[in-house]
Enzyme design. Structure first.
Site, short mmCIF file in Angstrom:
data_model
loop_
_atom_site.label_atom_id
_atom_site.label_comp_id
_atom_site.label_asym_id
_atom_site.label_seq_id
_atom_site.Cartn_x
_atom_site.Cartn_y
_atom_site.Cartn_z
N SER A 96 -34.44 -58.92 15.09
CA SER A 96 -35.22 -60.04 15.62
C SER A 96 -36.51 -59.56 16.31
O SER A 96 -36.62 -58.41 16.72
CB SER A 96 -34.40 -60.82 16.65
OG SER A 96 -33.16 -61.20 16.10
N1 SAH Z 1 -28.96 -59.23 16.54
C1 SAH Z 1 -29.51 -58.50 15.39
C2 SAH Z 1 -30.31 -59.40 14.48
C3 SAH Z 1 -29.43 -59.85 13.43
S1 SAH Z 1 -29.99 -60.77 12.08
C4 SAH Z 1 -30.28 -57.30 15.81
O1 SAH Z 1 -30.46 -57.09 17.02
O2 SAH Z 1 -30.68 -56.53 14.92
C5 SAH Z 1 -28.56 -61.79 11.92
C6 SAH Z 1 -27.30 -61.10 11.50
O3 SAH Z 1 -26.27 -62.08 11.52
C7 SAH Z 1 -27.33 -60.52 10.09
O4 SAH Z 1 -27.04 -59.16 10.12
C8 SAH Z 1 -26.26 -61.33 9.36
O5 SAH Z 1 -25.54 -60.57 8.40
C9 SAH Z 1 -25.35 -61.76 10.50
N2 SAH Z 1 -24.52 -62.95 10.23
C10 SAH Z 1 -24.82 -64.05 9.50
N3 SAH Z 1 -23.79 -64.92 9.51
C11 SAH Z 1 -22.81 -64.35 10.25
C12 SAH Z 1 -21.50 -64.74 10.61
N4 SAH Z 1 -20.99 -65.90 10.22
N5 SAH Z 1 -20.77 -63.90 11.38
C13 SAH Z 1 -21.28 -62.71 11.79
N6 SAH Z 1 -22.51 -62.28 11.48
C14 SAH Z 1 -23.27 -63.08 10.72
#
Ligand code: SAH
Length: 247
Positions: A96
């Site tokens: 993000s």
């Molecule tokens: N917090 C992260 C940003 C993540 S982007 C960071 O600091 O890098 C969002 C993430 O959510 C992705 O990796 C995606 O695979 C995950 N995601 C999407 N749906 C999800 C779900 N139902 N349960 C867990 N993770 C999920």
């Protein structure tokens, strides 16, 4: 007598110097020591920009000055790690934007010792920021390769107070709840009920909500002592969609 410039001018000067530092860091440096110095300087400049945009929580800002974001992006994006933008981390996912990480962390009201759940570990960066603030962090990632690499990177960098697992965060983590705060970094269409169920009274849920292709809103949901929920709309945001359980 020292003349103090008016606040908007001071802010503009700070932003200009931060932009310059970021540009220098992006150009790369001759050796590893110089590079580490440039990355650290760029990181401080990034946090100055975040502060200038209105994030005031000193614990959040301090944590973001300490966590090496460049260790959470693929090698080809290392020199861009301290720009205020999301970056690809593979598998169509992104780390993000730093300002959004700061805003969500500040809004969640993180204090040392709090039990915090993150949905969407991704690179592990947000989890590292929470851990640097002294929270006890539980984080869930749906995509196994990301879950594995983030857990390894968090361990390698010494963030011992993070427990990471692979799974679908839609159901939360009932065995570890209730939580003081829940931060969701992928956007569902509706707030998953298990996540509000797993909030302690007085707890805070920070979550982007919106349909695929629609404008998402970043929401703060607070739970009262009597269990009732209150909702505040923060800002429009753009997150990757949260995958819901099949069926
Ligand atoms: N917090 C992260 C940003 C993540 S982007 C960071 O600091 O890098 C969002 C993430 O959510 C992705 O990796 C995606 O695979 C995950 N995601 C999407 N749906 C999800 C779900 N139902 N349960 C867990 N993770 C999920």
């Amino acid at each position: 007598m020292r003349v103090r410039r008016p606040r908007p001018l001071r802010r503009a000067a700070r932003i200009a110097s931060a932009m310059l530092t970021l540009a220098c860091a992006a150009n790369g440096q001759r050796n590893t020591g110089d590079q580490e110095d440039a990355l650290r300087t760029a990181r401080i400049a990034m946090v100055d920009l975040i502060e200038a945009r209105g994030v005031r929580d000193s614990a959040t800002l301090e944590a973001m000055r300490s966590v090496p974001r460049h260790e959470f992006v693929p090698p080809e994006y290392r020199q861009r790690a301290y720009g205020d933008s999301p970056l690809p981390i593979g598998y169509d996912q992104t780390i993000s934007q730093p300002y959004i990480v700061a805003l969500m962390t500040e809004t969640a009201g993180i204090r040392p010792g709090m039990k915090v759940l993150e949905i969407g570990t991704g690179s592990g960066y947000q989890a590292a920021v929470l851990a640097a603030m002294g929270a006890q962090v539980f984080t869930i990632e749906l995509l196994e390769p990301l879950a594995t690499s983030a857990a390894a990177q968090l361990a390698r960098l010494g963030y011992a107070n993070v427990t990471a697992r692979h799974g679908n965060g839609y159901a939360g983590w009932p065995e570890e709840g209730p939580f003081d705060a829940v931060i969701v970094t992928a956007a569902p269409e509706e707030i998953p009920a298990p996540l509000t169920d797993q909030l302690k009274p007085g707890g805070r849920l920070v979550i982007p909500v919106g349909g695929v292709g629609a404008v998402q809103q970043l929401l703060l949901i607070t739970k009262d002592a009597d269990g009732s929920l209150h909702r505040r709309v923060l800002i429009p945001v753009r997150f990757v969609p949260m995958r819901e359980p099949p069926g």
